[in-house]
Design an enzyme around this catalytic site. Structure first.
Site, short mmCIF file in Angstrom:
data_model
loop_
_atom_site.label_atom_id
_atom_site.label_comp_id
_atom_site.label_asym_id
_atom_site.label_seq_id
_atom_site.Cartn_x
_atom_site.Cartn_y
_atom_site.Cartn_z
N HIS B 45 32.80 45.61 53.40
CA HIS B 45 32.20 46.91 51.88
C HIS B 45 30.68 45.83 51.51
O HIS B 45 29.34 46.88 51.55
CB HIS B 45 33.05 45.59 51.06
CG HIS B 45 31.62 47.08 49.45
ND1 HIS B 45 32.59 48.19 49.14
CD2 HIS B 45 31.22 46.49 48.29
CE1 HIS B 45 32.55 48.66 48.05
NE2 HIS B 45 31.78 47.61 47.52
N HIS B 91 34.65 54.24 44.31
CA HIS B 91 35.63 53.17 43.76
C HIS B 91 36.81 53.13 44.22
O HIS B 91 37.98 53.26 43.71
CB HIS B 91 35.71 52.71 42.61
CG HIS B 91 35.04 51.71 42.33
ND1 HIS B 91 35.70 51.17 40.89
CD2 HIS B 91 34.21 49.97 42.67
CE1 HIS B 91 35.52 50.13 41.17
NE2 HIS B 91 34.81 49.57 42.20
N SER B 542 32.68 54.03 52.86
CA SER B 542 34.07 52.71 52.62
C SER B 542 34.32 53.28 53.82
O SER B 542 35.01 54.82 54.24
CB SER B 542 34.31 53.96 51.22
OG SER B 542 35.36 53.70 51.38
#
Ligand code: ADP
Ligand code: MG
Lengths: 95, 736, 230, 95
Positions: B45, B91, B542
């Site tokens: 990340h 997220h 991601s």
């Protein structure tokens, strides 16, 4: 001075609509809960406070509830419990 | 296996080789605190270790680019002494664990990325991908996500003006929540997260630090979910609760500090918390930082230094300030009721390298001593083995999709309709008074203005787009089609595309097919942006979006910003007016590969339609000039997902006006999702035609508007009233 | 003469600039009033704008009403000064006891942001002085707790006394009596959930809110002309 | 069958941030309440239900809390009280 934990309930007055409570009540039969007639959703406020004794702790909590926690147009409040707490946490949680 | 039988580095998510590399960087074995700091900074990340190599292929510069990828947000000059900051983030994993708080804290994080640059946030967008709504768990996901965005964005006072809402089986166990923010700043206020000046103070602003999201980036965001629903439960203590009120005060205080030039540097705390903010700020400035871990205000007793250094508690910022300015800083923070604590100071580099040291109390024991750049910049970089999927080239040529009768075609189109108003009406999309075209159209259009930045007539158009069906079909071409769609949406809003940000949501990069998808997606993005002269000013990757070993379809999301040199109140929208002509701008096309129509017929073969950037640029330019011509266009909509059929249906529904469409040879022409086409509704067809011909854009007549049906004789017959019910009810039916 | 309107800012308020801009467009002059400052600095009218004062976590307006500025607002209102609360400002005014009733959670349990149709039920207040009785307006609402709550007897009294100023033609939140805005007995304090400042510029797609803001500016000018406070 | 009123408290787990409670706590000194160290805000849910006996009523309330009232990721619940109610309200308050 001692430390007390006080639990205050704030609830909608009877007759004031409670859309959140009604929504829960409506959802219950589909989840297999049959006998529930009514649901009312209120607030449970836990205060940790310092006071010389229990009656004072209760009075403070009641004053906080009356002044701030409940809106008298819609809500009632009740102090449900006052319990003595162990003293002095070394590095207490900061609000 | 219980974690106490694991070597510490593995429990923290580092491989054996990575642990060796840490030792190499330090010239000695790390202590547990140092190892914890490396594990978060070298997580996928934070370090982009599987994607960095590929991202270098993206075009990132251009005459207007002030800040490209690498800082907290990209920044582009828009003239008049103003610049726009923009950033997109995922997220996904936090939102899967707790949809409401995950989405809310996503909003909080993206806002900080933008105001840390000195920009006032103007608008948010929220691309959302969840599983089928028939599944109660997906409904819980979507309901919670929208509540979280609503609760946070509305309260913090930034309008949410667009997004995406996709429901598809691949996201049932691994949903996606991307969040995007656009801000505006006077160019001279631009702030960078670059510590300077040994002796300057490091100040932590905002919320107290708790045990929130410890290891969020390394354990939660950089690994997939287990197979079993609920098997992610042991990750639950990572849940962080968003506090938009704290964020609002923090934002106002930071913007005032920057406006008054009280800061040397400012950096938000996001993933990897204090370790990330301190090491990146120091590394960028080529200096060191000494942090007193005891000086960090805590929310909970008994936190260890490693917990404090890696906590992801929300609503915190790191500022660097000259000692002489500390009192002024304190005064601003007091007024906004923002806590400010001096937690360290800038130190000179030692032998050319700044060191991040963690001290136990002022002048106390040194708990960690690490070269800042080793944490921030020197994570390993992997070229993961890549292999195209062993998918047999399907024989089912979509060219042979059997024709449907007009009623069946209408039913198919109706099944695709879903009015996103259910989501965006829960968002305040009008705050700041800038919203000229709100959510629901092709692009959101905003005034370029903010408190302290008076409006001078310019506007911004923005659109965020993704299409996992195209990208699963062909990740490279699919991504070029997304760039085509997003730029076209922006041009439909009158905006000249100026930059792009992207969020690449993919599966586990240790699966060779996923590594291949990553390469392909980046190639497609690079190719399209290069051809359109569109700089990529930021992005986010991601990975590990998998559940039970099943990777999501590749889901790049691209968002394009466009600039309008002047705004008019009567910009054409997605709608029809009665008694007008319908024209198609752009070459008529009929390729069906990757389309919804082909998919509905079970045909998954054939190539995706190709993207022709030269023709596309002509179309963009034409649109921008047509949209700005008062009275010329009464409505317009781009053709993309669902083809001409869905575009026409959405146009008809928005205006409550039908049409009779002629001149289409077959259903292929009606359902092709080939790019670079726009339907316009006009009462000045001759003028539009002349402009198109002058611009070298093919134009064809589609028919006329009016009535209460969308009728394409022999091909489609859609009754607007029932379609309207299907459209309006698609989401409420499941969610209300 | 320019009407000077104080716009109260609590930490968490977020519509103050929008209101100031809208008033400015109509020729008024806005002055921000910080919640900690008990002085209204001689303004001719006060607006409490929308937002989430002090986070509004416990209950909208619950904390804001204790701010030092609110004492000054109460005195100003008692002296007949024009006071308008929009959305969060309405919530604060009810909490402060300057307006009757309270605002509860929307019936849908969801935040709602969309234009709604309203009818002007009462003219002659500081918000509706220039509007016509029965006039229909389209103005956006934007709230989570906008359902007007009051006991039935009080509602009857408010209706009879003409204190219902604005009514929803399509109730977006479950308000009793479709109440969108109410005033005090004197008509100089008005609260409403819809946001007139969001319907005051053609670029925002509507101008129906202008008549309300113009009324406020006129009331402010009247007050300033009558020499009260200054 | 008998009728019971059950009070369930739903509260944030220890360690989970409670911005609402903290904001209230921070505001109290300015309102003249000094000794309050901490505030946590939870829900107080009152259920009215039919059950053969008190233990069953309690179990039902617990099941409702687990399924619907508490968000297991962040919250705990506790049945605080179960009381027998007079039977058969002819036209009891509907939720
Ligand atoms: N989650 C969401 N939040 C806000 N707006 C949304 C959301 N989903 C969709 N929208 C808005 O609805 C409109 C239609 O979305 P979409 O069908 O994705 O458009 P397009 O196909 O033109 O990209 C767009 O204006 C988009 O911004
Ligand atoms: Mg579009």
């Amino acid at each position: 001075m001692s430390r007390f934990g006080v639990l205050v309930e704030v609830r909608l007055r009877p007759g004031i609509a409670d859309p959140a409570g009604s929504t829960v009540a409506r959802a219950l039969p589909a989840l297999g809960f049959d006998g529930v007639e009514g649901v009312r959703l209120g607030k449970a406020v836990r205060l940790t406070l310092e006071a010389p004794d229990e009656p004072t702790a209760r009075r403070t909590a009641e004053a906080v509830a009356a002044r701030l926690l409940a809106n008298a147009v819609m809500e009632d409040y009740e102090v449900l419990a006052v319990e003595a707490l162990p003293n002095a946490p070394e590095e207490g949680p900061r609000p | 296996m219980s974690s106490d039988t694991l070597p510490l580095h593995r429990a923290l998510g580092l491989t054996d080789d990575e642990a060796q590399a840490v030792e190499g960087a330090l010239g000695r074995p790390p202590n547990p605190l140092e190892l914890a700091m490396f594990s978060v900074m070298w997580s996928e990340h934070c370090s982009y270790k599987s994607s960095r190599l590929h991202l270098r292929r993206l075009p990132t510069s251009g005459p207007a680019v002030l800040v490209g990828p690498g800082e907290n947000a990209g920044v582009v000059d828009v003239g008049d002494g103003l610049a726009v900051a923009v950033r997109i983030e995922s997220h996904n994993h936090p939102s899967a664990v707790e949809p409401t708080q995950g989405a809310a804290t996503g909003i909080g994080g993206i806002l900080r990325d933008v105001f840390t640059m000195g920009a006032r946030p103007l608008a948010l967008l929220d691309p959302i991908y969840v599983g089928p709504l028939e599944d109660p768990r997906s409904r819980w996901h979507l309901d919670g996500i929208v509540r979280g965005i609503s609760a946070y964005g509305n309260a913090v006072g930034v309008p949410t003006v667009g997004g995406e809402l996709v429901s598809a089986p691949g996201y049932a166990r691994n949903l996606l929540v991307n969040v995007m923010c656009i801000g505006v700043l006077p160019t001279e206020r631009l702030a960078l997260a670059r510590a300077e000046g040994p002796g300057n103070l490091v100040v932590l602003l905002g919320a107290a630090t708790g045990r929130d999201g410890i290891g969020g980036v390394s354990v939660l965001a950089s690994a997939g979910f287990a197979a079993e629903p609920g098997a992610g439960d042991e990750k639950r203590p990572s849940v962080q609760v968003g506090d938009p009120y704290e964020e609002k005060r923090l934002m106002e205080a930071c913007l005032e500090l920057l406006e008054r030039r009280l800061l040397v540097a400012l950096c938000d705390l996001g993933g990897a918390g204090l370790t990330c903010a301190a090491s990146e700020t120091a590394a960028r400035g080529g200096v060191g930082i000494d942090l007193d871990v005891r000086a960090v205000p805590r929310r909970e007793p008994g936190m260890t230094p490693a917990e404090v250094m890696t906590s992801e508690s929300q609503e915190r910022m790191l500022a660097v300030v000259e000692p002489a300015r500390l009192a002024d800083l304190q005064e601003v923070c007091d007024r906004w009721e923002v806590r400010a604590s001096v937690i360290g100071r800038v130190t000179p580099p030692v032998e050319g390298r700044g060191r991040l040291r963690v001290l136990d109390g002022p002048g106390g024991a040194v708990l960690a001593d690490v070269p800042a750049a080793a944490l921030a910049d020197e994570a390993p970089c992997y070229r993961r083995p890549a292999r195209p999927p062993a998918r047999p080239r399907p024989e089912d040529d979509p060219g042979e999709v059997p024709a449907l009768d007009p009623g069946a075609a209408a039913a198919l189109v109706a099944s695709w309709l879903a009015d996103p108003a259910w989501a965006y009406q829960q968002y305040d999309h009008q705050l700041l008074g800038n919203t000229v075209v709100g959510p629901g159209g092709d692009a959101a259009v905003l005034r370029l203005a903010a408190p302290g930045v008076p409006w001078r007539g310019k506007g911004l158009a923005v659109s965020a787009d993704g299409n996992p069906r195209w990208c699963a079909h062909d990740p490279r071409v699919g991504t070029t089609l997304l760039v085509a769609e997003a730029t076209l949406n922006v041009a439909c809003g009158g905006g000249r595309p100026i930059c792009l940000v992207n969020c690449l949501n993919l599966g586990n990069p240790e699966h060779p097919e996923v590594a291949w998808q990553l390469e392909q997606v980046v190639d497609g993005l690079a190719e399209a942006c290069r051809a359109l002269d569109l700089p990529v000013v930021g992005g986010n990757v991601s990975l590990y979006n998998e559940a039970g070993g099943q990777d999501i379809d590749p889901t790049p999301v691209v968002a394009v910003l466009g600039l309008l040199d002047r705004l008019r109140p009567d910009l054409p929208r997605v709608r029809l007016v009665p008694g007008a002509r319908l024209l198609l701008l752009g070459r008529p096309r009929d390729e069906l590969g990757g389309s919804r129509f082909a998919q509905a017929a079970g045909r998954s073969g054939g190539p995706l339609p190709a993207f022709d950037p030269v023709a596309h640029r002509r179309l963009l330019d034409l649109l921008v000039s047509l949209v700005h011509e008062p009275g010329l266009l009464d409505g317009l909509h781009d053709v993309a997902d669902g083809g001409l059929a869905l575009a026409l249906a959405e146009l008809a529904l928005a205006g409550g006006v039908g049409a009779v469409v002629r001149g289409l040879p077959d259903q292929r022409a009606l359902f092709s999702e080939a790019p670079s086409r726009v339907v316009v509704c006009t009462r000045e067809p001759a003028a539009v035609r002349a402009a198109a011909e002058a611009a070298g854009v093919p134009v064809s007549d589609l028919g006329e508007t009016g009535g209460d049906r969308l009728l394409v004789p022999g091909l489609l017959d859609l009754d607007l009233e029932s379609a309207h019910r299907a459209w309006r009810g698609a989401l409420p039916r499941w969610l209300d | 003469m320019t009407a000077r309107v104080g716009v109260v800012v609590f930490p968490g308020t977020n519509c103050e600039h929008d209101v100031a801009e809208a008033l400015g467009r109509l020729g008024g002059e806005a002055r921000m009033l910080w919640h900690q400052d008990p002085d209204l600095h001689g303004v001719d009218a006060v607006v409490l704008p929308g937002g989430f004062a002090h986070g509004d976590y416990l209950r909208p307006g619950a904390l804001a009403r204790f701010s030092p500025v609110m004492g000054a607002v109460a005195d100003f209102a008692a002296a007949g000064g024009p006071v308008v609360g929009i959305c969060n400002g309405f919530q604060v005014l009810t909490e402060a006891g300057l307006l009757p009733g309270a605002l509860g959670v929307n019936r849908s349990l969801r935040f709602v942001c969309r234009p709604v149709r309203l009818r002007v039920e009462r003219t002659g207040t500081v918000l509706t002085g220039q509007a016509e009785a029965g006039q229909e307006l389209v103005v956006p609402v934007n709230h989570f707790s906008g359902a007007y709550r009051v006991d039935p007897a009080t509602l009857e009294r408010l209706e009879a006394a003409g204190q219902v100023v604005l009514r929803y033609l399509e109730n977006p939140n479950g308000s009793q009596g479709d109440v969108a805005g109410v005033c005090n007995e004197a008509g100089n304090v008005v609260g409403l959930m819809p946001h007139p400042e969001r319907a005051s510029d053609p670029l925002q797609g509507g101008t129906d809110g202008q008549v309300l803001l113009r009324s406020l500016l006129a009331a402010a000018l009247d007050r300033s002309a009558s020499g009260a406070r200054r």
